[in-house]
Design an enzyme around this catalytic site. Structure first.
Site, PDB file in Angstrom:
ATOM      1  N   ASN A   1      -2.886  12.849  -4.348  1.00  0.00           N
ATOM      2  CA  ASN A   1      -4.054  13.300  -5.350  1.00  0.00           C
ATOM      3  C   ASN A   1      -4.656  14.659  -4.777  1.00  0.00           C
ATOM      4  O   ASN A   1      -5.170  15.490  -5.812  1.00  0.00           O
ATOM      5  CB  ASN A   1      -5.313  12.247  -5.188  1.00  0.00           C
ATOM      6  CG  ASN A   1      -4.937  10.817  -5.922  1.00  0.00           C
ATOM      7  OD1 ASN A   1      -4.230  11.034  -6.857  1.00  0.00           O
ATOM      8  ND2 ASN A   1      -5.417   9.834  -5.626  1.00  0.00           N
TER       9      ASN A   1
ATOM     10  N   ASP B   1      -2.139   9.298 -11.045  1.00  0.00           N
ATOM     11  CA  ASP B   1      -2.269   8.145 -11.929  1.00  0.00           C
ATOM     12  C   ASP B   1      -0.694   7.750 -12.248  1.00  0.00           C
ATOM     13  O   ASP B   1      -0.392   6.620 -12.675  1.00  0.00           O
ATOM     14  CB  ASP B   1      -3.032   8.304 -13.000  1.00  0.00           C
ATOM     15  CG  ASP B   1      -4.590   8.380 -12.641  1.00  0.00           C
ATOM     16  OD1 ASP B   1      -4.753   7.845 -11.476  1.00  0.00           O
ATOM     17  OD2 ASP B   1      -5.347   8.838 -13.377  1.00  0.00           O
TER      18      ASP B   1
ATOM     19  N   ASP C   1       0.705  -1.180  -0.021  1.00  0.00           N
ATOM     20  CA  ASP C   1      -0.229   0.054   0.003  1.00  0.00           C
ATOM     21  C   ASP C   1       0.863   1.316   0.217  1.00  0.00           C
ATOM     22  O   ASP C   1       1.882   1.494   0.822  1.00  0.00           O
ATOM     23  CB  ASP C   1      -0.950   0.107   1.264  1.00  0.00           C
ATOM     24  CG  ASP C   1      -2.010   0.947   1.274  1.00  0.00           C
ATOM     25  OD1 ASP C   1      -3.003   0.830   0.806  1.00  0.00           O
ATOM     26  OD2 ASP C   1      -1.667   2.386   1.508  1.00  0.00           O
TER      27      ASP C   1
ATOM     28  N   GLU D   1      -4.523   2.441  -4.411  1.00  0.00           N
ATOM     29  CA  GLU D   1      -3.069   2.315  -4.291  1.00  0.00           C
ATOM     30  C   GLU D   1      -2.580   0.964  -3.555  1.00  0.00           C
ATOM     31  O   GLU D   1      -1.629   0.809  -3.085  1.00  0.00           O
ATOM     32  CB  GLU D   1      -2.627   3.554  -3.310  1.00  0.00           C
ATOM     33  CG  GLU D   1      -3.132   3.437  -1.911  1.00  0.00           C
ATOM     34  CD  GLU D   1      -4.442   4.314  -1.544  1.00  0.00           C
ATOM     35  OE1 GLU D   1      -4.550   4.791  -0.584  1.00  0.00           O
ATOM     36  OE2 GLU D   1      -5.239   4.287  -2.663  1.00  0.00           O
TER      37      GLU D   1
END
Length: 985
Positions: free
Chosen positions: A868, A877, A860, A903
């Site tokens: 973001n 992205d 993770d 993620e």
């Protein structure tokens, strides 16, 4: 391999060291593996055995013929496919062309064809419907059949069959199931009334007292070197000229029932109920009926291509194989099997101490107890041994203090009244001044000519349970449950900071000086002390266990390390590289256990010496079930085996068995599973495999010990799968197993479908053009009135044509995209959750069935939401795409990486136990940390937290995912950017 028992044969006098590299070991040094109907055999009586050139072993039983690949038995009977005509198999024979023949109790004869099916020879009217109990082929390719209670049959190469009835005065009806054909095509047949022979001219001869043979049961055997041997009433004769000479007589052996001459020239003889005898360089040795080998007829003997001897008995299947280790137990004279310490004194005498007291090796290899009277009249339990400077033997015990012996005679016992604290004496060490240091549960005491002296008044001297002692130079090295210390010159104590070297070691089990460096065995691996500094070698460097008890260097450049999970062998140079920090790869460790001849894989710590190297170069190890020894010089012979031949055993298509030998074209989109084996019968569970699929793989892919490979949705095309096998530290198969096949396209991938689609488009375009032209002709009549309108319509038609073509292109691209997105994450190009769940479920089932390790990690990205929120989703992205690329490059080729959402990524690690999986994950974490992803994230740090867990028992994927997820949660809670293993504190 399933085994009912693992034992060694009764003791024979040990062989001389000279020629040990080529001569076979004594029979007692062979391990015996046993199988019965409880392990997969259909019947416990094995009438005959054979090995085909491809390496398979075959066994004839009353319930079918059995094929063995070293791991599992495959039974062919009347109900199998391919099947037999009768279950009662009489004889097996491999002809000079390598073809396997089989006969049964109803007179049927078959051979195994290349397609894996049995081809039966059709019987003629004169063919007896009786058991064919032996087969042999002569030099002209004629196969001779010996019928029980009848005569002799001959199957010619052209398929003709002749039956030879028993002539008068020839007791062929009383034949014994032993027939042999010599180089002159003479057929020798054993009977219950003497030996008979049919010469190449068809004349019959009987041999009795005039030829030097007794009456009664007499039968022949032709050895691989062409020698004709004859067995009769406990005697063995050799044919010479026109007579027979008695070579061996074994009084009390009874009737011989089988014979084998092995590659060393030794004769093996099976008996009716006395077991097996071997006559060779070690004299006559017996494997008598006992706990493993049952009493009863030995029906067949076979030496396989690797030199192991197989014994087919009325009570099961047995295999004698050479092992690296020899073992000594109570049956060899030890007072008890639980051995704690072993010592060779300066005179070369071997002393063994354990729960049964003190034992001394005597000439001939056995042991004799040495009386050590303990409290209550019971024998003292021995924990430690040492030899003083004066040659006296010192013995530390569990509860009876310290004993001193001279020439094996007790001189004195030192107990609590003399100043030795009560309780365990787990370590002894003699210094050059004649004193002996004693490790007790209250520190160390010293014994010299003046008596017992309390611990010296030196600060920081350990005062708890002492587990190891060693005098190195002028210093006393002390190991305890609190670490390691050195008493320097008797005046000061230097405490070694094991914690600073990592690992969290607490208990020290042993010290060993090698090349001026001191190696320390602890409950957290090995430590090397050099020039005041410490370096640790543990699980992270490749040791397979935490706790190690003793390191012993041999004369071949290797270190032997004892543990509770077997004896480890590691190149000494590799240990130095890891201690120096210059190693580029994990340790290459070989682990030896019971299957290698150890009486128990459990060594013994907190006692000393736990292992020694004798002056003759042999290694001796104390275990929980006896004392074991190995000659490191013999190791190359033990390991130097040819690569096992690889074979493809079965193929499944979408879970259903496939006749892969006769089918070379597979439907597209299917799941293809190929099972394979390396045909070696010496430690088959340690065989490694690699595969290469020409048409897909550029290079070999190593599969570990995994015995199957699976392919899903192979693209249309032609493929050749290659499989190679290797022993540990050995080379790969020179000729890999191969299977060539093709994959047909799915309907929409077929050329004819695509051609039809193209034709339909062309026809549509043609129709449009025709319509356009017709309109043109109609409008030509109105050209003067509507010229501008016609031009406008023509433009619209041309635009419509372009739109239709673009629509077709978009539909084709969309179909390809849908196919890819079903199993692929669109952003990263990795497999998605659906693909992961299918692969993980399948690999978990395979690992559970085969007992193979499997680990799973959840990865993770730390603080990904911040990327973001503070940068943009577009930047996020891009970070995900670069992150996937970094992870792929850091993984092993066989690992399976997928993105399961956001993620979060998962990593499937087949064939890997938890410690090794944690190393892989740590390498991944470092790769992310050093990848420079912060540039992609426009200055924000990009790290990863990993939770990793290992498959446990038969639990499913949900349990494994939950364990990894809990470990990930703990990694996040402990600060992120770390790897956390399930169950790790």
């Amino acid at each position: 391999m399933a085994a009912e028992g693992n034992a060694v044969a009764p003791k024979a006098a040990p062989a001389a060291a000279d020629g040990a590299a080529t001569a076979p070991p004594p029979l007692r040094d062979y391990a015996i593996d046993a199988w019965s109907s409880r392990n997969g055999l259909p019947h416990n009586s094995l009438r005959d055995m054979a090995q085909t050139p491809d390496g398979y072993l075959w066994f004839a039983t009353w319930e079918g013929v059995v094929r063995y690949n070293g791991v599992a038995f495959t039974v062919f009977d009347r109900g199998s496919e391919p099947g037999l005509r009768d279950n009662g198999v009489g004889a097996l024979y491999v002809d000079p062309q390598g073809r396997l023949w089989l006969s049964d109790s109803r007179g049927n004869l078959a051979w195994l064809a290349g397609n894996g099916r049995w081809e039966f020879v059709e019987r003629t009217p004169q063919w007896p419907q009786a058991l064919i109990h032996d087969l042999a082929m002569d030099g002209r390719g004629r196969l001779w059949l010996l019928f029980e209670g009848h005569g002799l049959g001959c199957l010619h190469p052209d398929g003709r069959f002749d039956y030879l009835a028993a002539p008068p005065q020839v007791p062929l009806r009383a034949s014994f199931p032993r027939m042999a054909i010599d180089a002159g095509d003479r057929i020798w047949i054993g009977t219950l009334d003497g030996l008979v022979m049919r010469d190449d001219a068809g004349r019959w001869h009987r041999f009795g007292a005039d030829a030097g043979l007794p009456s009664g049961l007499v039968w022949p055997y032709v050895a691989p070197d062409g020698t004709l041997w004859v067995a009769a009433e406990g005697q063995v004769f050799r044919h010479h000229g026109n007579g027979f000479a008695r070579v061996h007589a074994l009084p009390g052996a009874g009737h011989f029932t089988s014979m084998l001459q092995d590659r060393h020239g030794a004769l093996w003889l099976g008996t009716e109920n006395r077991g097996v005898a071997r006559i060779g360089v070690h004299g006559v040795e017996w494997l008598a009926p006992g706990p493993v080998l049952p009493r009863g007829r030995i029906a067949s003997l076979l030496e396989d291509a690797e030199g192991s001897v197989w014994v087919g008995a009325n009570g099961g299947l047995f295999r004698l194989r050479e092992t690296l280790f020899s073992s000594w137990t109570r049956r060899d004279g030890l007072g008890g099997d639980y051995v704690r310490a072993v010592l060779e004194d300066r005179d070369g005498t071997l002393w063994v101490g354990g729960g049964g007291g003190l034992d001394r090796q005597v000439p001939g290899g056995g042991f004799r107890p040495v009386p050590l009277p303990g409290a209550g009249g019971e024998t003292a339990s021995v924990l430690s041994l040492a030899q003083g400077a004066d040659g006296d033997l010192w013995v530390g015990t569990f509860a009876d203090g310290v004993y001193r012996l001279r020439d094996g005679v007790l001189l004195r016992r030192y107990g609590q009244a003399d100043g030795v604290p009560s309780g365990h004496v787990r370590a002894l060490a003699a210094d050059r001044g004649g004193a002996v240091w004693v490790g007790t549960r209250r520190g160390v005491v010293r014994i010299d000519a003046a008596g017992v002296h309390p611990p010296p008044p030196v600060p920081d001297l350990p005062d708890g349970l002492v587990t190891a002692l060693a005098v190195i130079g002028e210093d006393l090295w002390i190991g305890s449950v609190a670490g390691a210390s050195v008493l320097r010159g008797g005046t000061r104590v230097e405490r070694l900071d094991l914690d600073a070297a990592g690992g969290g070691a607490r208990t020290v089990f042993g010290f060993q000086q090698v090349d001026g460096r001191t190696w320390i065995a602890t409950d957290r691996g090995l430590f090397r002390h050099r020039d005041g500094g410490l370096a640790r070698i543990g699980l992270e460097q490749g040791l397979p266990v935490d706790a190690v008890f003793q390191l012993v260097p041999d004369r071949e450049g290797a270190a032997w390390i004892t543990s509770n999970r077997g004896v480890l062998r590691v190149p000494m140079a590799a240990l130095r590289e890891h201690a120096d920090g210059t190693a580029r790869r994990p340790l290459a460790v070989q682990r030896y256990t019971e299957i290698d001849g150890l009486p128990s894989a459990q060594g013994n710590g907190s006692s000393a010496p736990a292992a020694i190297l004798r002056r003759d170069g042999t290694l001796w190890v104390a275990t929980a079930a006896g004392i074991a020894s190995a000659d490191p010089a013999r190791l190359r012979r033990y390991l130097d085996r040819p690569p096992p031949p690889a074979v493809i055993e079965s193929v499944q298509l979408d879970g259903q068995a496939l006749d892969w030998r006769s089918r070379d074209s597979l439907p597209g989109g299917a799941r293809v599973t190929v099972a394979y084996a390396g045909l070696s019968y010496l430690l088959p569970e340690r065989i490694g495999y690699r595969t290469r699929l020409h048409g897909l793989d550029e290079d070999w892919i190593e599969r570990g010990t995994q015995r199957a490979v699976e392919f899903i949705g192979l693209p249309p095309g032609e493929y050749t799968l290659e499989v190679a096998a290797a022993h540990p530290e050995g080379g790969w198969s020179a000729q890999p197993a191969r299977w060539t096949f093709g994959v047909r396209p799915l309907w929409w991938q077929r050329t004819d479908v695509r051609a039809a689609a193209l034709l339909a488009v062309l026809l549509g375009l043609f129709a449009l053009v025709q319509r356009y032209r017709a309109s043109n002709r109609r409008l030509a009549r109105l050209v003067d009135e509507r010229t501008d309108d016609l031009r406008h319509q023509a433009s619209r038609l041309e635009a419509a044509d372009r739109e239709k073509q673009e629509l077709l292109d978009r539909l084709s691209a969309h179909a390809e995209l849908l196919e890819r997105h079903a199993y692929q994450d669109a952003l990263t190009g990795l497999p998605n959750r659906r693909a992961f769940e299918e692969v993980a479920t399948r690999q978990l089932a395979q690992a559970s069935a085969g007992g193979a390790p499997l680990a799973l990690a959840i990865l993770d990205i730390d603080h990904f939401k911040r990327i973001n929120d503070e940068r943009s989703h577009a930047v996020g992205d891009e970070v995900l795409r670069d992150f996937a690329r970094v992870i792929r490059q850091a993984c092993r080729p066989e690992d399976f990486l997928a993105r399961t959402g956001g993620e979060e990524f998962v990593l499937l690690l087949p064939g890997v136990e938890l410690p090794r999986a944690r190393e892989v994950c740590e390498r991944v974490r470092r790769a992310v940390e050093r990848s420079g992803l912060e540039r992609t994230a426009q200055g924000l740090a990009v790290t990863v937290s990993v939770g990793v867990a290992e498959r446990a028992g038969a639990h499913g994927l949900d349990v494994l995912m939950q364990a990894a997820d809990q470990a990930l949660y703990r990694a996040k809670r402990l600060g992120r950017n770390r790897v956390q293993a399930a169950g790790e504190a």
